[in-house]
Scaffold this motif. Structure first.
Motif, PDB file in Angstrom:
ATOM      1  N   LEU A 190      -2.226  -5.813  -5.486  1.00 38.11           N
ATOM      2  CA  LEU A 190      -2.180  -5.849  -4.280  1.00 38.11           C
ATOM      3  C   LEU A 190      -3.692  -6.291  -4.157  1.00 38.11           C
ATOM      4  CD1 LEU A 190      -0.590  -2.617  -3.871  1.00 38.11           C
ATOM      5  CD2 LEU A 190       0.384  -4.422  -2.840  1.00 38.11           C
ATOM      6  N   GLY A 191      -4.194  -6.966  -4.465  1.00 36.24           N
ATOM      7  CA  GLY A 191      -5.518  -6.489  -4.560  1.00 36.24           C
ATOM      8  C   GLY A 191      -6.532  -6.145  -4.305  1.00 36.24           C
ATOM      9  N   LEU A 192      -6.428  -4.847  -5.521  1.00 37.39           N
ATOM     10  CA  LEU A 192      -7.176  -3.666  -5.756  1.00 37.39           C
ATOM     11  C   LEU A 192      -8.195  -4.207  -7.076  1.00 37.39           C
ATOM     12  CD1 LEU A 192      -4.874  -2.170  -4.285  1.00 37.39           C
ATOM     13  CD2 LEU A 192      -5.327   0.235  -5.457  1.00 37.39           C
ATOM     14  N   SER A 193      -9.360  -3.960  -6.129  1.00 36.17           N
ATOM     15  CA  SER A 193     -10.522  -4.093  -7.960  1.00 36.17           C
ATOM     16  C   SER A 193     -10.257  -3.362  -9.377  1.00 36.17           C
ATOM     17  CB  SER A 193     -12.121  -4.122  -7.058  1.00 36.17           C
ATOM     18  OG  SER A 193     -12.130  -2.444  -6.293  1.00 36.17           O
ATOM     19  N   GLY A 221       4.752  -3.932   9.798  1.00 34.55           N
ATOM     20  CA  GLY A 221       4.158  -4.103  10.059  1.00 34.55           C
ATOM     21  C   GLY A 221       2.250  -4.597   8.972  1.00 34.55           C
ATOM     22  N   LEU A 222       3.301  -3.946   8.445  1.00 32.45           N
ATOM     23  CA  LEU A 222       1.946  -3.703   7.995  1.00 32.45           C
ATOM     24  C   LEU A 222       0.898  -5.101   7.154  1.00 32.45           C
ATOM     25  CD1 LEU A 222       1.846  -0.729   7.916  1.00 32.45           C
ATOM     26  CD2 LEU A 222       1.119   0.018   6.271  1.00 32.45           C
ATOM     27  N   SER A 223      -0.402  -4.571   6.757  1.00 25.93           N
ATOM     28  CA  SER A 223      -0.411  -6.071   6.239  1.00 25.93           C
ATOM     29  C   SER A 223      -1.211  -5.639   4.696  1.00 25.93           C
ATOM     30  CB  SER A 223      -1.840  -6.746   6.446  1.00 25.93           C
ATOM     31  OG  SER A 223      -3.292  -5.246   6.416  1.00 25.93           O
ATOM     32  N   PRO A 224      -1.080  -6.943   3.445  1.00 27.16           N
ATOM     33  CA  PRO A 224      -1.003  -6.495   1.762  1.00 27.16           C
ATOM     34  C   PRO A 224      -2.476  -5.806   1.951  1.00 27.16           C
ATOM     35  CG  PRO A 224      -0.320  -8.362   1.801  1.00 27.16           C
ATOM     36  CD  PRO A 224      -0.189  -7.982   3.339  1.00 27.16           C
ATOM     37  N   SER A 225      -3.218  -6.082   2.623  1.00 29.61           N
ATOM     38  CA  SER A 225      -4.812  -5.353   2.089  1.00 29.61           C
ATOM     39  C   SER A 225      -4.192  -3.672   3.234  1.00 29.61           C
ATOM     40  CB  SER A 225      -5.890  -5.851   3.172  1.00 29.61           C
ATOM     41  OG  SER A 225      -5.689  -5.794   4.123  1.00 29.61           O
ATOM     42  N   GLU A 226      -3.336  -3.644   3.994  1.00 30.46           N
ATOM     43  CA  GLU A 226      -3.560  -2.120   4.926  1.00 30.46           C
ATOM     44  C   GLU A 226      -2.779  -1.127   3.633  1.00 30.46           C
ATOM     45  OE1 GLU A 226      -3.748  -3.490   9.276  1.00 30.46           O
ATOM     46  OE2 GLU A 226      -1.742  -3.313   8.542  1.00 30.46           O
ATOM     47  N   VAL A 227      -1.461  -1.532   2.511  1.00 27.68           N
ATOM     48  CA  VAL A 227      -0.877  -1.467   1.789  1.00 27.68           C
ATOM     49  C   VAL A 227      -2.071  -0.793   0.428  1.00 27.68           C
ATOM     50  CG1 VAL A 227       1.121  -1.380   0.350  1.00 27.68           C
ATOM     51  CG2 VAL A 227       1.302  -2.498   3.040  1.00 27.68           C
ATOM     52  N   ALA A 228      -2.568  -1.720   0.388  1.00 26.39           N
ATOM     53  CA  ALA A 228      -3.575  -1.206  -0.609  1.00 26.39           C
ATOM     54  C   ALA A 228      -4.763  -0.282  -0.304  1.00 26.39           C
ATOM     55  CB  ALA A 228      -4.595  -2.348  -0.531  1.00 26.39           C
ATOM     56  N   ARG A 229      -4.590   0.058   0.730  1.00 24.70           N
ATOM     57  CA  ARG A 229      -5.284   0.863   1.441  1.00 24.70           C
ATOM     58  C   ARG A 229      -4.641   2.539   1.118  1.00 24.70           C
ATOM     59  NH1 ARG A 229     -10.012   3.757   1.335  1.00 24.70           N
ATOM     60  NH2 ARG A 229     -10.976   4.509   2.951  1.00 24.70           N
ATOM     61  N   LEU A 230      -3.626   2.485   1.632  1.00 23.88           N
ATOM     62  CA  LEU A 230      -2.063   3.497   1.038  1.00 23.88           C
ATOM     63  C   LEU A 230      -2.470   3.695   0.419  1.00 23.88           C
ATOM     64  CD1 LEU A 230       0.436   2.370   3.938  1.00 23.88           C
ATOM     65  CD2 LEU A 230      -1.595   4.310   4.573  1.00 23.88           C
ATOM     66  N   VAL A 231      -1.945   3.568  -0.855  1.00 23.72           N
ATOM     67  CA  VAL A 231      -2.524   3.286  -2.150  1.00 23.72           C
ATOM     68  C   VAL A 231      -3.217   3.962  -2.454  1.00 23.72           C
ATOM     69  CG1 VAL A 231      -2.207   2.476  -4.610  1.00 23.72           C
ATOM     70  CG2 VAL A 231      -0.991   1.508  -2.122  1.00 23.72           C
ATOM     71  N   SER A 232      -5.202   3.857  -1.794  1.00 23.17           N
ATOM     72  CA  SER A 232      -5.886   4.376  -2.283  1.00 23.17           C
ATOM     73  C   SER A 232      -6.029   4.941  -1.869  1.00 23.17           C
ATOM     74  CB  SER A 232      -7.137   3.526  -1.943  1.00 23.17           C
ATOM     75  OG  SER A 232      -7.179   2.161  -3.260  1.00 23.17           O
ATOM     76  N   LEU A 233      -5.560   5.601  -0.695  1.00 25.62           N
ATOM     77  CA  LEU A 233      -5.925   7.092  -0.166  1.00 25.62           C
ATOM     78  C   LEU A 233      -4.489   7.993  -0.465  1.00 25.62           C
ATOM     79  CD1 LEU A 233      -6.855   5.560   3.679  1.00 25.62           C
ATOM     80  CD2 LEU A 233      -8.206   6.852   1.843  1.00 25.62           C
ATOM     81  N   GLY A 234      -3.818   7.762  -1.099  1.00 23.46           N
ATOM     82  CA  GLY A 234      -2.914   8.092  -0.774  1.00 23.46           C
ATOM     83  C   GLY A 234      -1.821   8.393  -2.460  1.00 23.46           C
ATOM     84  N   PRO A 235      -2.458   7.961  -3.463  1.00 28.47           N
ATOM     85  CA  PRO A 235      -1.407   7.377  -4.495  1.00 28.47           C
ATOM     86  C   PRO A 235      -0.165   8.621  -4.909  1.00 28.47           C
ATOM     87  CG  PRO A 235      -3.558   7.832  -5.732  1.00 28.47           C
ATOM     88  CD  PRO A 235      -3.779   8.218  -4.154  1.00 28.47           C
ATOM     89  N   ASP A 236      -0.229   9.324  -5.263  1.00 28.00           N
ATOM     90  CA  ASP A 236       0.030   9.983  -4.872  1.00 28.00           C
ATOM     91  C   ASP A 236       1.591  10.608  -3.882  1.00 28.00           C
ATOM     92  OD1 ASP A 236      -0.993  11.317  -3.535  1.00 28.00           O
ATOM     93  OD2 ASP A 236      -0.426  13.604  -3.668  1.00 28.00           O
ATOM     94  N   ARG A 237       0.853  10.462  -3.015  1.00 26.63           N
ATOM     95  CA  ARG A 237       2.166   9.679  -1.788  1.00 26.63           C
ATOM     96  C   ARG A 237       3.234   8.389  -1.691  1.00 26.63           C
ATOM     97  NH1 ARG A 237       2.409  16.086  -0.539  1.00 26.63           N
ATOM     98  NH2 ARG A 237       0.283  16.315  -0.007  1.00 26.63           N
ATOM     99  N   PHE A 238       2.597   7.743  -2.675  1.00 25.22           N
ATOM    100  CA  PHE A 238       3.025   6.313  -2.588  1.00 25.22           C
ATOM    101  C   PHE A 238       4.251   6.249  -3.826  1.00 25.22           C
ATOM    102  CE2 PHE A 238       3.170   1.306  -3.367  1.00 25.22           C
ATOM    103  CZ  PHE A 238       2.633   1.765  -1.414  1.00 25.22           C
ATOM    104  N   ARG A 239       4.126   7.013  -4.255  1.00 27.82           N
ATOM    105  CA  ARG A 239       4.519   6.917  -5.548  1.00 27.82           C
ATOM    106  C   ARG A 239       6.029   7.428  -5.249  1.00 27.82           C
ATOM    107  NH1 ARG A 239       4.768  11.352  -9.118  1.00 27.82           N
ATOM    108  NH2 ARG A 239       2.396  12.391  -8.489  1.00 27.82           N
TER     109      ARG A 239
END
Length: 386
Positions: free
Chosen positions: A84-87, A121-139
């Motif tokens: 996803l591009g996360l550092s 319509g979300l870009s990969p970077s926007e999806v990655a940001r969602l993962v960073s903000l709410g990982p427990d929700r993303f799973r």
């Protein structure tokens, strides 16, 4: 759909951005086989060496991962995150926030979420940001339906992104049918347009999480105790101010305002209806404002009640500094003594300099420097009057 999910997962794992982590995982593979459970798999060491957590973070996180016997699933999740591009720092942050993210199923949950969110319509970077903000929700698979509803509600992804940190990411886990949708429906019934609800939710996103009954109680307080009717321009601001205050606390704050500024019932009603945020100010802050505006500036309580925005400005950086300038100009005959103080503080900093500093460069060449010092809560000798 299954073919789409496999395709997304394959794309994530084959992405160039995965290569550094892939090499790391591959290099570690002989020492910790991914095919069968490894009884000697050390979770804490894995979190430090592979995930980038500090030792204290790893110790805390490992308690939730004691059931892991193999690095197979965590390796797959780390490859997914890298794809996803996360550092490295982002990955460490995600795992520290939600250690159980390492146990998520990439093929059945994470990759399908990515596929469907990009479909919204979300870009990969926007999806990655969602993962960073709410990982427990993303799973959770429910994040897709939540985002599908919330994106139009907030008006844009950027607006939603502004709200998420303020709600601790809880918006993504809200119950749409039982909480969010009924709350939005009731807010519409209160006369708020879609754009008003969007602005309200950006600044106070937890309104989407509390019960509709609690919002009804808040609306009753806004109309009854504060006298702000539905449909008025100040209604949404008043609702924002009292949404998480009990009726007793609102009543107590109103009484405090009356006592601090010696306001009548009518005056406190005017002040709060025009500046509902006063209900959020601390007793100490209000007391200092009262002492300065009434005792030092010499304003009448009624004057302040009809201009309650005065109480929302910074005492040190705005009210006090501009008072010194206006008083200096009046004392030296450079400004009419009838010039209104409220006008001097409500205008922008640039306008204040243009109207109160620049015209007096010759008569008071030191004024700009003294004003700058006063804005830093320093009082130049020339501003001290006996």
């Amino acid at each position: 759909m299954l073919r789409l999910r496999r395709g997304v997962l394959a794309q994530l794992l084959s992405s160039p951005s995965v290569s550094p982590l892939h090499r790391l995982l591959s290099a570690a593979a002989p020492a910790a086989p991914c095919i069968s459970p490894n009884p000697s798999f050390a979770v804490e060491d894995y979190l430090v060496r592979t995930c980038g957590l500090t030792r204290p973070q790893a110790l805390k996180a490992s308690a939730k991962l004691s059931h892991l016997k193999s690095r197979a699933k965590p390796d797959a999740v780390l490859s997914f995150l890298a794809g996803l591009g996360l550092s490295t720092a982002d990955v460490a942050s995600v795992v520290a926030k939600d250690p159980l993210f390492l146990c998520a199923k990439v093929d059945k949950t994470l990759a399908p979420n990515v596929a469907e969110l990009t479909g919204l319509g979300l870009s990969p970077s926007e999806v990655a940001r969602l993962v960073s903000l709410g990982p427990d929700r993303f799973r959770c698979r429910s994040i897709v339906s939540t985002l599908e509803y919330c994106l139009p509600l907030f008006g844009s992804y950027d607006n939603l992104l502004r709200a998420l940190p303020r709600a601790g990411g809880s918006i993504l886990g809200s119950d749409l049918d039982r909480v969010v949708k009924p709350n939005v429906t009731f807010l519409h019934e209160c006369g708020l347009a879609a754009c008003d609800i969007a602005r309200l939710c950006i600044h106070t996103p937890l309104l989407l999480n509390i019960s509709t009954e609690r919002i009804r109680t808040a609306v009753a307080c806004v109309e009854g105790l504060l006298g702000v009717p539905r449909g008025s321009l100040m209604f949404k601001h008043a609702l924002q101010a009292v949404a998480f205050l009990s009726e007793d606390k609102i009543t107590a704050k109103v009484e405090l305002l009356k006592k601090t500024f010696t306001w009548t019932d009518a005056e406190v009603g005017i002040a709060v209806s025009r500046a509902p945020s006063l209900l959020k100010r601390s007793e100490d802050s209000l007391q200092r404002m009262s002492e300065f505006l009434i005792s030092e500036v010499g304003l009448e309580p009624a004057y302040i009640a009809h201009r309650p925005t005065l109480l929302t400005f910074s005492l040190k950086g705005r009210l006090r500094a501009r008072h010194y300038v206006v008083k200096f100009l009046k004392e030296n005959g450079l400004l009419s003594r009838n010039r209104d103080y409220y006008y001097a503080v409500k205008i922008t900093g640039k306008e204040f300099v243009e109207k109160f500093i620049c015209p007096h460069k010759e008569a008071a060449p030191h004024l700009a420097k003294d004003y700058a010092a006063a804005c830093k809560d320093e009082v130049p000798t020339r501003f001290r009057f006996t």
